[in-house]
Structure formats: C-alpha cells, structure tokens
Design a protein around this motif. Structure first.
Motif, PDB file in Angstrom:
ATOM      1  N   GLU A   5     -46.145  31.933 -38.177  1.00 34.05           N
ATOM      2  CA  GLU A   5     -45.317  31.702 -39.357  1.00 34.05           C
ATOM      3  C   GLU A   5     -44.011  31.010 -38.964  1.00 34.05           C
ATOM      4  OE1 GLU A   5     -43.814  31.924 -43.383  1.00 34.05           O
ATOM      5  OE2 GLU A   5     -45.684  31.510 -42.333  1.00 34.05           O
ATOM      6  N   LYS A   6     -43.431  31.396 -37.838  1.00 37.89           N
ATOM      7  CA  LYS A   6     -42.204  30.748 -37.375  1.00 37.89           C
ATOM      8  C   LYS A   6     -42.450  29.273 -37.088  1.00 37.89           C
ATOM      9  CE  LYS A   6     -38.650  30.893 -33.778  1.00 37.89           C
ATOM     10  NZ  LYS A   6     -38.172  31.558 -32.535  1.00 37.89           N
ATOM     11  N   GLN A   7     -43.572  28.966 -36.461  1.00 43.03           N
ATOM     12  CA  GLN A   7     -43.910  27.570 -36.176  1.00 43.03           C
ATOM     13  C   GLN A   7     -44.172  26.794 -37.458  1.00 43.03           C
ATOM     14  OE1 GLN A   7     -47.161  28.623 -33.338  1.00 43.03           O
ATOM     15  NE2 GLN A   7     -46.103  27.252 -31.937  1.00 43.03           N
ATOM     16  N   ARG A   8     -44.822  27.457 -38.420  1.00 41.95           N
ATOM     17  CA  ARG A   8     -45.093  26.796 -39.703  1.00 41.95           C
ATOM     18  C   ARG A   8     -43.789  26.448 -40.417  1.00 41.95           C
ATOM     19  NH1 ARG A   8     -45.394  27.287 -45.010  1.00 41.95           N
ATOM     20  NH2 ARG A   8     -44.307  29.284 -44.974  1.00 41.95           N
ATOM     21  N   LEU A   9     -42.847  27.385 -40.423  1.00 44.05           N
ATOM     22  CA  LEU A   9     -41.558  27.146 -41.076  1.00 44.05           C
ATOM     23  C   LEU A   9     -40.781  26.038 -40.370  1.00 44.05           C
ATOM     24  CD1 LEU A   9     -40.537  30.832 -41.835  1.00 44.05           C
ATOM     25  CD2 LEU A   9     -41.191  29.088 -43.506  1.00 44.05           C
ATOM     26  N   GLU A  10     -40.847  25.988 -39.049  1.00 42.61           N
ATOM     27  CA  GLU A  10     -40.178  24.921 -38.310  1.00 42.61           C
ATOM     28  C   GLU A  10     -40.791  23.569 -38.658  1.00 42.61           C
ATOM     29  OE1 GLU A  10     -40.501  26.000 -34.222  1.00 42.61           O
ATOM     30  OE2 GLU A  10     -38.832  27.442 -34.306  1.00 42.61           O
ATOM     31  N   LEU A  41     -51.660  22.084 -48.159  1.00 44.65           N
ATOM     32  CA  LEU A  41     -51.164  20.809 -47.631  1.00 44.65           C
ATOM     33  C   LEU A  41     -51.010  20.982 -46.122  1.00 44.65           C
ATOM     34  CD1 LEU A  41     -48.444  20.101 -50.351  1.00 44.65           C
ATOM     35  CD2 LEU A  41     -50.793  19.197 -50.242  1.00 44.65           C
ATOM     36  N   ARG A  42     -52.017  20.550 -45.397  1.00 41.10           N
ATOM     37  CA  ARG A  42     -52.091  20.790 -43.949  1.00 41.10           C
ATOM     38  C   ARG A  42     -51.451  19.638 -43.190  1.00 41.10           C
ATOM     39  NH1 ARG A  42     -54.497  24.535 -41.029  1.00 41.10           N
ATOM     40  NH2 ARG A  42     -55.325  24.119 -38.941  1.00 41.10           N
ATOM     41  N   SER A  43     -50.432  19.938 -42.398  1.00 42.75           N
ATOM     42  CA  SER A  43     -49.727  18.901 -41.641  1.00 42.75           C
ATOM     43  C   SER A  43     -50.542  18.478 -40.439  1.00 42.75           C
ATOM     44  CB  SER A  43     -48.363  19.430 -41.174  1.00 42.75           C
ATOM     45  OG  SER A  43     -48.524  20.301 -40.063  1.00 42.75           O
ATOM     46  N   PRO A  44     -50.215  17.330 -39.810  1.00 38.41           N
ATOM     47  CA  PRO A  44     -50.930  16.901 -38.602  1.00 38.41           C
ATOM     48  C   PRO A  44     -50.867  17.918 -37.468  1.00 38.41           C
ATOM     49  CG  PRO A  44     -49.688  15.078 -39.507  1.00 38.41           C
ATOM     50  CD  PRO A  44     -49.288  16.294 -40.298  1.00 38.41           C
ATOM     51  N   LYS A  45     -49.848  18.786 -37.460  1.00 41.35           N
ATOM     52  CA  LYS A  45     -49.753  19.822 -36.432  1.00 41.35           C
ATOM     53  C   LYS A  45     -50.619  21.037 -36.749  1.00 41.35           C
ATOM     54  CE  LYS A  45     -45.132  18.748 -34.661  1.00 41.35           C
ATOM     55  NZ  LYS A  45     -43.772  19.290 -34.414  1.00 41.35           N
ATOM     56  N   GLY A  46     -51.251  21.033 -37.925  1.00 44.20           N
ATOM     57  CA  GLY A  46     -52.162  22.116 -38.262  1.00 44.20           C
ATOM     58  C   GLY A  46     -51.552  23.256 -39.035  1.00 44.20           C
TER      59      GLY A  46
END
Length: 324
Positions: free
Chosen positions: A6-11, A114-119
């Motif tokens: 979740e922290k990585q997703r928010l970043e 909405l999936r970003s290129p980083k997943g």
C-alpha cells in the motif's frame, strides 16, 4: 493489500501529481463516453489515496471526493479484475454504505482498476446507476478499453510533466502544483517554503569532463533530493542546472535545515566518470509563504532567487534566507 504494498501504491499515485489537479478535457472525454455507452447517470475516474477517493473526472456527481472507507473503488483496487455489483442493496459489502442508503443511492456499480506500468492500482474508471442492472460482457470489455485509455492519458501527462534526465517535475508542472499548494495554504492558514538552488560552476564541469559527466551530476542531484525529501515535497528541474523544491507545511527555519542537509550531501558526494572523481557544490536561496508581502508563487520564487544570487556572489556553497 499489505502495508508495504500500500505504501508503494501511494508513492506511485503521488508520483503522477494528479490528486487535486484541475479538470482536464482528455479525461472528461473518457467518462462522457463511458456514461453514454452504459446508459448510466454517473461515470467517474476515481483515484484512491490514504483517506479518500478523489475524482479526477466526474459525470453526474457533484461532490469531488468521498471517504475511502465507504467507497466502492477501495474494493475495486484490491484485485486486478473488474468489480461488478449488480445490486448494492443486496451485497453485504455495500448495503449499509451511506452511498447506498442515501444520496447518490447507488445500486449498480462497475469499476475497472487503473493499473500503472509499475503494477499498482491507482484508482478506477467506474460507472454507477440508481437502479439494479446486469452488465454485459461486451460492455465490460468496452469499460476495460476505456480504462486503458485513462492509464495511457496518465502516462502521457507524466511524460509532459517530468524531466526525462532527472525524473523531476518540469517547470510548468511545478507551477501548477505550487498554485494548488498556495490555494490550500491560504485557505487553511498554513505555511510552505520554497528553496531554489543551482550547481556552482556547472559550466566548468561540462567544459572539463564533457556533457555526459554533467548529466551524471544532474542525475546525482535528483537522486540525493529523492533520498532526503519527503514524498509530499515537490522537486523540480527548472532548467539547466537550476532546481526548485516546494516544502508543504514547512516554515523557513525548518526549510533551512533541509537545505543545509541537501547542501552537505551534494558537497560530500563523489561521482566517478572516466577514471576521474568529480565533486560539486551548490548555492541556495529560500523564501516562505508566511511573509505577508508574498502573495503569489512568482513573488516567493523571486525572493528565493534573490537570496540565491546573494549566496553565489558571496562565496557560493551556502544557504541564504531572510533570517541569515
């Protein structure tokens, strides 16, 4: 989703600097199409941060955000597949939600992450209705395609907003974000600081070691900034070897501590290139919003720039502000 993910997703979400940004026709066009294709009253591009879902684009809904804990989209981003709710009043996950029991009285919901290129799932493209309904496979595939267009638009926007060499905000994007922060600080009576710095004798680095070496120095500056600044701070390459950082909720005294830390990190780092060790220093100027005479971002930037000029004409490799 575990805490680390979740922290990585928010970043990843904050990297795109979309939250609280102005409406844009390129996104509104997609929600209008989704609303029309499904024949529903509501279509949204929703971005989910720590506490809320915020709508980058909305059709048929007045509010610009709702709490995360009652949102359908919080559930939708947990998986990499469509979330389809045919009748929310009969779904135990949603039947007691105020979005179902009260306005806007949601019954049908269809959302695509909405999936970003980083997943990471940044939010959703979703459509809603006040009546129960069944979504056809054809309609779901169309919604998938439209969600891919949203992600493409987000990436195109990022390419225009970020400097390719350093990954920092470009000047235009920085000014947009800074204006939003100015409005927020004015509304809530909070403060923020801006620091401007550039690399001392950068031309000499290019002339002596070549432009490829100069690019390494610029990239090292970005790397050090990323390691030493908060996720809410906005760092920008304004052009050439000049950089600007906006520090939300930061007074001038605290901003000076941050600037001195950066200055020290720059001064002590070493860059190896072609068998040579390169070192460099930087000069800083600071200003903050608390000064009653500084009512615009340009005024704050100009004052910080004046202190930067003073730092460079008084020996370089130093931080100067109104408290110096």
């Amino acid at each position: 989703m575990d805490q680390s993910s979740e922290k990585q997703r928010l970043e990843d979400l904050k990297h795109y600097a979309l939250l609280d940004s102005a409406p844009e026709e390129s996104f509104d066009r997609i929600t209008r199409i989704a609303k029309k294709v499904f024949g529903v009253p509501i279509a949204l591009i929703s971005l989910v941060d720590e506490n809320r879902q915020w709508f980058k684009s909305r059709q048929g809904l007045e509010t610009c955000e709702t709490p995360r804990d009652i949102s359908f989209c919080t559930h939708a981003i947990e998986k990499n597949q469509p979330l389809i709710v045919h009748d929310a009043s009969e779904d135990p996950r949603f039947r007691d939600s105020p979005l179902v029991t009260g306005d806007p009285n949601i019954r049908f919901y269809a959302g695509i992450p909405l999936r970003s290129p980083k997943g990471f799932n940044l939010g959703t493209l979703c459509v809603m209705d006040q009546q129960p309904r069944i979504a056809s496979l054809e309609h779901i595939e169309i919604l998938r395609d439209l969600a891919r267009l949203v992600v493409d638009e987000i990436e195109l926007r990022a390419l225009a907003a970020f400097d390719c060499l350093t990954g920092m905000h470009r000047r235009t994007k920085f000014m947009e974000v800074a204006e939003t922060e100015l409005q927020r600080a004015t509304r809530y009576g909070s403060n923020f600081s801006i620091l401007i710095f550039d690399i001392d004798h950068f031309k000499t680095i290019n002339d002596t070691h070549g432009h490829a070496a100069g690019d390494l120095v610029l990239q090292k500056v970005a790397e050090i900034c990323k390691a030493n600044l908060r996720s809410v701070d906005i760092a920008s390459r304004f052009g050439g070897d000049e950089f600007v950082v906006l520090l939300p909720e930061t007074n001038l005294s605290d901003a000076r501590v941050i600037a001195e830390r950066l200055r020290h990190q720059f001064e002590t780092c070493q860059i190896e290139e072609g068998g040579h060790i390169m070192q460099f220093t930087t000069s800083f100027g600071l200003a903050d919003h608390a000064n009653s005479d500084l009512k615009t971002i340009n005024a704050i930037l100009n004052e910080a720039d004046d202190y930067l000029y003073e730092a460079k004409t008084n020996g370089r490799n130093k931080v100067l502000t109104s408290t110096a």
